[in-house]
Write a protein that holds these residues in place. Sequence first.
Motif, PDB file in Angstrom:
ATOM      1  N   MET A   1       0.816  -1.179   0.000  1.00  0.00           N
ATOM      2  CA  MET A   1       0.000   0.000   0.000  1.00  0.00           C
ATOM      3  C   MET A   1       0.861   1.244   0.000  1.00  0.00           C
ATOM      4  O   MET A   1       0.556   2.224  -0.679  1.00  0.00           O
ATOM      5  N   VAL A   2       1.938   1.217   0.739  1.00  0.00           N
ATOM      6  CA  VAL A   2       2.840   2.368   0.782  1.00  0.00           C
ATOM      7  C   VAL A   2       3.516   2.539  -0.566  1.00  0.00           C
ATOM      8  O   VAL A   2       3.676   3.665  -1.046  1.00  0.00           O
ATOM      9  N   LYS A   3       3.891   1.444  -1.185  1.00  0.00           N
ATOM     10  CA  LYS A   3       4.539   1.530  -2.491  1.00  0.00           C
ATOM     11  C   LYS A   3       3.609   2.179  -3.505  1.00  0.00           C
ATOM     12  O   LYS A   3       4.041   2.998  -4.324  1.00  0.00           O
ATOM     13  N   LYS A   4       2.325   1.879  -3.451  1.00  0.00           N
ATOM     14  CA  LYS A   4       1.376   2.462  -4.391  1.00  0.00           C
ATOM     15  C   LYS A   4       1.307   3.970  -4.197  1.00  0.00           C
ATOM     16  O   LYS A   4       1.288   4.729  -5.160  1.00  0.00           O
ATOM     17  N   ARG A   5       1.279   4.423  -2.947  1.00  0.00           N
ATOM     18  CA  ARG A   5       1.229   5.858  -2.676  1.00  0.00           C
ATOM     19  C   ARG A   5       2.482   6.549  -3.196  1.00  0.00           C
ATOM     20  O   ARG A   5       2.404   7.613  -3.797  1.00  0.00           O
ATOM     21  N   VAL A   6       3.628   5.959  -2.935  1.00  0.00           N
ATOM     22  CA  VAL A   6       4.897   6.549  -3.390  1.00  0.00           C
ATOM     23  C   VAL A   6       4.923   6.617  -4.909  1.00  0.00           C
ATOM     24  O   VAL A   6       5.345   7.621  -5.497  1.00  0.00           O
ATOM     25  N   GLN A   7       4.444   5.577  -5.559  1.00  0.00           N
ATOM     26  CA  GLN A   7       4.430   5.579  -7.017  1.00  0.00           C
ATOM     27  C   GLN A   7       3.491   6.653  -7.549  1.00  0.00           C
ATOM     28  O   GLN A   7       3.800   7.340  -8.522  1.00  0.00           O
ATOM     29  N   LYS A   8       2.342   6.864  -6.897  1.00  0.00           N
ATOM     30  CA  LYS A   8       1.414   7.907  -7.314  1.00  0.00           C
ATOM     31  C   LYS A   8       2.044   9.281  -7.181  1.00  0.00           C
ATOM     32  O   LYS A   8       1.924  10.128  -8.052  1.00  0.00           O
ATOM     33  N   VAL A   9       2.744   9.494  -6.097  1.00  0.00           N
ATOM     34  CA  VAL A   9       3.391  10.796  -5.873  1.00  0.00           C
ATOM     35  C   VAL A   9       4.454  11.033  -6.935  1.00  0.00           C
ATOM     36  O   VAL A   9       4.566  12.136  -7.492  1.00  0.00           O
ATOM     37  N   LYS A  10       5.224  10.011  -7.239  1.00  0.00           N
ATOM     38  CA  LYS A  10       6.270  10.156  -8.261  1.00  0.00           C
ATOM     39  C   LYS A  10       5.651  10.469  -9.618  1.00  0.00           C
ATOM     40  O   LYS A  10       6.168  11.299 -10.368  1.00  0.00           O
ATOM     41  N   LYS A  11       4.536   9.829  -9.932  1.00  0.00           N
ATOM     42  CA  LYS A  11       3.861  10.091 -11.205  1.00  0.00           C
ATOM     43  C   LYS A  11       3.364  11.530 -11.267  1.00  0.00           C
ATOM     44  O   LYS A  11       3.505  12.208 -12.283  1.00  0.00           O
ATOM     45  N   ARG A  12       2.785  12.021 -10.154  1.00  0.00           N
ATOM     46  CA  ARG A  12       2.296  13.393 -10.137  1.00  0.00           C
ATOM     47  C   ARG A  12       3.428  14.384 -10.331  1.00  0.00           C
ATOM     48  O   ARG A  12       3.296  15.362 -11.058  1.00  0.00           O
ATOM     49  N   ARG A  13       4.533  14.125  -9.672  1.00  0.00           N
ATOM     50  CA  ARG A  13       5.682  15.034  -9.794  1.00  0.00           C
ATOM     51  C   ARG A  13       6.214  15.053 -11.216  1.00  0.00           C
ATOM     52  O   ARG A  13       6.540  16.101 -11.758  1.00  0.00           O
ATOM     53  N   SER A  14       6.353  13.885 -11.796  1.00  0.00           N
ATOM     54  CA  SER A  14       6.871  13.834 -13.170  1.00  0.00           C
ATOM     55  C   SER A  14       5.890  14.491 -14.131  1.00  0.00           C
ATOM     56  O   SER A  14       6.293  15.189 -15.071  1.00  0.00           O
ATOM     57  N   ALA A  15       4.590  14.344 -13.891  1.00  0.00           N
ATOM     58  CA  ALA A  15       3.586  14.986 -14.747  1.00  0.00           C
ATOM     59  C   ALA A  15       3.659  16.500 -14.596  1.00  0.00           C
ATOM     60  O   ALA A  15       3.590  17.249 -15.590  1.00  0.00           O
ATOM     61  N   ALA A  16       3.838  16.987 -13.371  1.00  0.00           N
ATOM     62  CA  ALA A  16       3.935  18.429 -13.144  1.00  0.00           C
ATOM     63  C   ALA A  16       5.185  18.986 -13.807  1.00  0.00           C
ATOM     64  O   ALA A  16       5.169  20.065 -14.412  1.00  0.00           O
ATOM     65  N   ALA A  17       6.284  18.249 -13.752  1.00  0.00           N
ATOM     66  CA  ALA A  17       7.521  18.700 -14.395  1.00  0.00           C
ATOM     67  C   ALA A  17       7.352  18.742 -15.904  1.00  0.00           C
ATOM     68  O   ALA A  17       7.859  19.655 -16.575  1.00  0.00           O
ATOM     69  N   ALA A  18       6.627  17.783 -16.446  1.00  0.00           N
ATOM     70  CA  ALA A  18       6.397  17.762 -17.892  1.00  0.00           C
ATOM     71  C   ALA A  18       5.534  18.954 -18.306  1.00  0.00           C
ATOM     72  O   ALA A  18       5.782  19.583 -19.345  1.00  0.00           O
ATOM     73  N   GLU A  19       4.517  19.309 -17.523  1.00  0.00           N
ATOM     74  CA  GLU A  19       3.671  20.452 -17.845  1.00  0.00           C
ATOM     75  C   GLU A  19       4.464  21.738 -17.826  1.00  0.00           C
ATOM     76  O   GLU A  19       4.296  22.617 -18.671  1.00  0.00           O
ATOM     77  N   VAL A  20       5.366  21.866 -16.813  1.00  0.00           N
ATOM     78  CA  VAL A  20       6.191  23.071 -16.725  1.00  0.00           C
ATOM     79  C   VAL A  20       7.100  23.155 -17.943  1.00  0.00           C
ATOM     80  O   VAL A  20       7.292  24.222 -18.532  1.00  0.00           O
ATOM     81  N   ALA A  21       7.643  22.028 -18.355  1.00  0.00           N
ATOM     82  CA  ALA A  21       8.530  22.025 -19.527  1.00  0.00           C
ATOM     83  C   ALA A  21       7.748  22.383 -20.794  1.00  0.00           C
ATOM     84  O   ALA A  21       8.257  23.094 -21.673  1.00  0.00           O
ATOM     85  N   LYS A  22       6.526  21.908 -20.927  1.00  0.00           N
ATOM     86  CA  LYS A  22       5.698  22.223 -22.098  1.00  0.00           C
ATOM     87  C   LYS A  22       5.340  23.708 -22.141  1.00  0.00           C
ATOM     88  O   LYS A  22       5.275  24.314 -23.202  1.00  0.00           O
ATOM     89  N   ALA A  23       5.084  24.279 -20.953  1.00  0.00           N
ATOM     90  CA  ALA A  23       4.688  25.679 -20.907  1.00  0.00           C
ATOM     91  C   ALA A  23       5.855  26.603 -21.245  1.00  0.00           C
ATOM     92  O   ALA A  23       5.654  27.773 -21.517  1.00  0.00           O
ATOM     93  N   GLY A  24       7.060  26.103 -21.193  1.00  0.00           N
ATOM     94  CA  GLY A  24       8.231  26.904 -21.520  1.00  0.00           C
ATOM     95  C   GLY A  24       8.824  27.628 -20.319  1.00  0.00           C
ATOM     96  O   GLY A  24       9.791  28.355 -20.450  1.00  0.00           O
TER      97      GLY A  24
END
Length: 196
Positions: A1-24
């Motif tokens: 259960m903890v691993k799932k939460r950590v994986q979700k957080v990592k996915k959110r962070r990587s998605a946020a970084a990708a959005e920032v990169a797309k926005a320039g």
Amino acid sequence: MVKKRVQKVKKRRSAAAAEVAKAGVTEEHGDDGEVGPAPPDHIKRKLARQSQFMQKIVDNQRKILSAKKPGLKKKGKRKQLSGALADLSSLSGALLDAASSDAAKAEQKAKPKGLGVGGAKKRMRINDREAVRLEQVLGHPQFIADPIAAITAHLEATMPPKPPPPKAPQAAKSGPGSGKRRRERAAERQRQMQID
């Protein structure tokens, strides 16, 4: 259960970084002129409070230093105390008396009697007496003949006797068969009594 939460957080962070990169928007200049992301608002407020506090300290130090010029003394009006607090001199006097008496009692308890020499005159008198006593000892015929024997004889005469060493409790006899031997001897005595 903890691993799932950590994986979700990592996915959110990587998605946020990708959005920032797309926005320039890659990096901003902070307040210090350094390249990097801007600090969050709560950090900015914290830094502002710290800088205001430090500014107040500097201002107060300047006021204190400017007020302490040599030769200039400010005579300001003193507030008069209210009727209830106006006369505390008796209280302060009583507290001082109590503190001094407590300190005197503590000194008397701390210093064991008979060990102190006293003043300089008393030390000189003691020194004179001991010098006379030393001359008497050095002039004694027994000391002149054998100093070590004279000292040992003096110590034996003046020192209390040595207490006897404590007796060690006698332990029960132990060893292989000690109880067995006792029983055998008792049995032999009974046989001899029956035969007689």
